[in-house]
Design an enzyme around this catalytic site. Structure first.
Site, PDB file in Angstrom:
ATOM      1  N   HIS A  60       0.843  -1.200   0.000  1.00  0.00           N
ATOM      2  CA  HIS A  60       0.000   0.000   0.000  1.00  0.00           C
ATOM      3  C   HIS A  60       0.882   1.255   0.000  1.00  0.00           C
ATOM      4  O   HIS A  60       0.729   2.139  -0.848  1.00  0.00           O
ATOM      5  CB  HIS A  60      -0.912  -0.025   1.230  1.00  0.00           C
ATOM      6  CG  HIS A  60      -1.820   1.157   1.353  1.00  0.00           C
ATOM      7  ND1 HIS A  60      -3.151   1.108   1.012  1.00  0.00           N
ATOM      8  CD2 HIS A  60      -1.597   2.425   1.783  1.00  0.00           C
ATOM      9  CE1 HIS A  60      -3.706   2.292   1.218  1.00  0.00           C
ATOM     10  NE2 HIS A  60      -2.780   3.107   1.703  1.00  0.00           N
ATOM     11  N   GLU A  61       1.808   1.307   0.941  1.00  0.00           N
ATOM     12  CA  GLU A  61       2.675   2.494   1.044  1.00  0.00           C
ATOM     13  C   GLU A  61       3.628   2.593  -0.150  1.00  0.00           C
ATOM     14  O   GLU A  61       3.988   3.697  -0.571  1.00  0.00           O
ATOM     15  CB  GLU A  61       3.455   2.469   2.360  1.00  0.00           C
ATOM     16  CG  GLU A  61       2.592   2.532   3.607  1.00  0.00           C
ATOM     17  CD  GLU A  61       1.630   3.710   3.640  1.00  0.00           C
ATOM     18  OE1 GLU A  61       1.927   4.756   3.007  1.00  0.00           O
ATOM     19  OE2 GLU A  61       0.566   3.587   4.281  1.00  0.00           O
ATOM     20  N   HIS A  95       1.956   4.555  -2.832  1.00  0.00           N
ATOM     21  CA  HIS A  95       2.116   6.002  -2.613  1.00  0.00           C
ATOM     22  C   HIS A  95       3.521   6.458  -3.008  1.00  0.00           C
ATOM     23  O   HIS A  95       3.703   7.499  -3.647  1.00  0.00           O
ATOM     24  CB  HIS A  95       1.890   6.332  -1.133  1.00  0.00           C
ATOM     25  CG  HIS A  95       0.480   6.183  -0.671  1.00  0.00           C
ATOM     26  ND1 HIS A  95      -0.591   6.695  -1.348  1.00  0.00           N
ATOM     27  CD2 HIS A  95      -0.030   5.570   0.431  1.00  0.00           C
ATOM     28  CE1 HIS A  95      -1.709   6.421  -0.689  1.00  0.00           C
ATOM     29  NE2 HIS A  95      -1.387   5.737   0.390  1.00  0.00           N
ATOM     30  N   HIS A 130       4.095   6.625  -6.678  1.00  0.00           N
ATOM     31  CA  HIS A 130       3.366   7.790  -7.193  1.00  0.00           C
ATOM     32  C   HIS A 130       4.202   9.052  -6.982  1.00  0.00           C
ATOM     33  O   HIS A 130       4.360   9.879  -7.890  1.00  0.00           O
ATOM     34  CB  HIS A 130       2.016   7.893  -6.484  1.00  0.00           C
ATOM     35  CG  HIS A 130       1.012   8.762  -7.178  1.00  0.00           C
ATOM     36  ND1 HIS A 130      -0.302   8.846  -6.772  1.00  0.00           N
ATOM     37  CD2 HIS A 130       1.116   9.602  -8.241  1.00  0.00           C
ATOM     38  CE1 HIS A 130      -0.960   9.673  -7.567  1.00  0.00           C
ATOM     39  NE2 HIS A 130      -0.110  10.157  -8.466  1.00  0.00           N
TER      40      HIS A 130
END
Length: 596
Positions: free
Chosen positions: A389-390, A393, A396
């Site tokens: 999940h991280e 980020h 991105h």
């Protein structure tokens, strides 16, 4: 087994981030701090002195340089404080940076009223005469969208001076929640009473032994019940601050103020809640399946997270999890995978839970440096999902910083959760496809349903809680412990159904949610999740057009409004279709699980 560290010094360097990538020494930090102080005074001198394109360009370019250095100054202290919230030196750096932010805000508060006093034709003339202003053109004209919400120069300066005071409710809650709260005791495997930690709680609340779950649940909520009035006070103050600022800035409501920056119509928020409330039946069905599977006469909140497949304990080391993640993300291409490998080798990740470390996980993209990822790793399936999940980020941030100029490299939180959730969907698909054991496949399916419930349904419930509390404040109704309890309990029952028998602790759920101090943030988890389901399913089908569009999306930063960026990937959140598709997916998952 999970490595347990009593001190940060015991953690291997390779599992700690290297903040020297920002500043090699405190002396370097101090040098930038003093530079910002000097430049803040210089920026103040532009008040009343911008009369043409050249002076406007000089102000904007100097302000960008100062803002960039301030970001480094603040982040340097924050990262050190987060790995040990008890570190008074790190906290002093953060405090000094916050004081500097107030001065910088006050020194530049004149600019927005000045800009909006210009006729648009005058601004166009400035840009025509000074071509270097083209770099700032989009942001300058975006400011006119805020014209109705900007106060006079004097009032803007007053508000900027109040910045630190207005953030006091959030800061107070964060200190209570991360530094001061002490959880109750639980019994370890040797029969000895030990103080519960957040990391232990996340494990114990999934334990097969119901007595252990109950003990952990009671111990976890104990400080929140003890501090209920203090926390209610901070939350009420935070809500009222949001409402007051919305009124001062002439927004129709706090909700519309919260959505304005992303140019998201309030109907997107309201439709999300309405569509979800209209599709609670699959969630209620899953709760009933849980009660039946656990063979319980009474299902309680501490029974909602225990895996429904007995005997499956997936211990996954950090290194093994990293390799699995790289394999799962293969549909995103070699460039994506090659970059992700750099994060681990380059010490961009802080891996282990240690005393005083901030709870949870996050990614912080630092332009001109690299992303910093905070974890509290426990070598299990949940930890691997948190990692991926991280990393979504972080990738991105990496792509946007690499392909956008500083002015448009930052991306909206609205689109942030898309990248993280696409990664999660790719991971669960990879694990389900490669696993041959029926029991483990059932366990993974159960895990994905619970992940869906937490990332989508629970966040929509939180979003509705936020909406109602702000509307109450706007109509002058009181906000206190009893009000928060009644509202939260009512929403919890609506979303989770009548199968759950309530303990006293259930209605205090609002008191432990730090996201409530970031107004109208949590709904973005749900819209991001729905968008990610759509994108990931096309990626898994080998759709090259979607892959190209998605990587371009990651590289886009804030070069367009969030809803427009998502439309380029094939997701249109102004229609109910993405939400309905996600809810159909959940329904199908529950049906499949029920069949098994």
């Amino acid at each position: 087994m999970t490595n347990t560290y009593k001190s940060r010094a015991d953690v291997p360097d390779k599992e700690k981030w290297n903040i020297e990538d920002i500043y090699p020494s405190i002396e370097s930090w101090e040098a930038d701090y003093h530079f910002i102080e000097q430049m803040t005074a210089k920026l103040k001198q532009y008040d009343g002195a911008i009369h043409d394109g050249i002076s406007l360009y000089l102000y904007l370019s100097e302000k960008e340089e100062v803002s960039s250095k301030f970001n480094l100054v603040y982040v340097y202290g924050m990262l050190q404080s987060d790995v040990d919230t008890r570190d008074t030196l790190a906290q002093s750096l953060v405090d000094r940076a916050k004081q500097l932010a107030v001065k910088l805000s006050a020194a530049t508060s004149f600019f927005m009223p000045y800009l909006l006093s210009l006729e648009e034709s005058t601004l166009k003339e400035y840009i025509q005469n000074e071509p270097r202003l083209q770099y700032f053109e989009k942001d300058l004209f975006e400011a006119y969208r805020y014209k109705a919400h900007v106060l006079t120069k004097e009032n803007e300066e007053i508000l900027s001076h109040l910045g630190e005071a207005l953030s006091a409710p959030s800061n107070t809650y964060n200190m209570l929640n991360n530094a001061d709260i002490k959880f109750g005791d639980v019994t370890n495997n040797e029969g000895v009473k030990v103080e519960l930690t957040r990391g232990m709680y996340s494990k114990l609340i999934e334990d097969d032994d119901r007595n252990k779950r109950k003990e952990a649940y009671k111990a976890y909520y104990k400080p929140y019940l003890q501090l209920k009035n203090s926390i209610a006070s901070t939350l009420a103050a935070n809500v009222k601050t949001n409402v007051t600022l919305a009124r001062l800035r002439n927004y129709p409501s706090a909700l519309e103020k919260g959505l304005f920056g992303d140019m998201v119509p309030k109907e997107v928020y309201e439709n999300l809640i309405a569509a979800t409330k209209g599709n609670l039946a699959p969630l209620h069905r899953y709760t009933a399946i849980r009660k039946e599977k656990l063979a319980m006469e009474e299902l309680r909140q501490y029974d909602l997270n225990v895996p429904l497949v007995n005997g499956i304990k997936m211990e996954i080391s950090y290194d093994e999890a990293y390799e699995t993640i790289l394999n799962a993300l293969a549909p995103l291409g070699e460039d994506y995978l090659g970059t992700l490998k750099i994060f681990k080798d380059g010490r961009m990740i802080d891996v282990r839970e240690t005393p005083g470390k901030r709870s949870g996980a996050y990614n912080l993209g630092v332009y001109g440096v690299h992303p910093f990822v905070l974890l509290n790793q426990h070598d299990d399936l949940d930890s691997m999902f948190t990692m991926i999940h991280e990393f979504g980020h972080a990738m991105h941030s990496w792509y946007s910083s690499s392909h956008q100029p500083r002015i448009s490299a930052g991306y909206s939180i609205f689109v942030a959760e898309v990248a993280s959730t696409v990664n999660e969907v790719l991971l669960i698909n990879y694990l389900l496809n490669k696993e041959t054991s029926d029991e483990i496949r059932k366990h993974l399916l159960n895990h994905f349903i619970d992940q869906f419930r937490g990332t989508f349904y629970t966040q929509v419930m939180f979003a509705e809680f936020e909406k109602i509390t702000h509307e109450m404040a706007e109509s002058g109704k009181p906000l206190n412990v009893e009000v928060f309890n009644q509202l939260y309990e009512s929403l919890f029952r609506q979303y989770n159904g009548d199968e759950v028998v309530f303990d006293e602790e259930v209605k205090y759920g609002w008191s432990r949610i730090p996201h409530f101090y970031r107004p109208f943030y949590v709904y973005k988890y749900a819209t991001g999740f729905a968008s990610a389901i759509h994108i990931a399913e096309k990626l898994l089908a080998g759709d090259e057009t979607t892959l190209t569009a998605y990587l371009d999306f990651l590289k886009s930063g804030s070069s367009d409004y969030p809803l427009e960026l998502l439309k380029k990937t094939g997701v249109d959140l102004t229609t109910p279709e993405p939400i309905n598709q996600a809810l159909k997916r959940f329904d199908a998952l529950v049906s499949e699980f029920a069949q098994i």
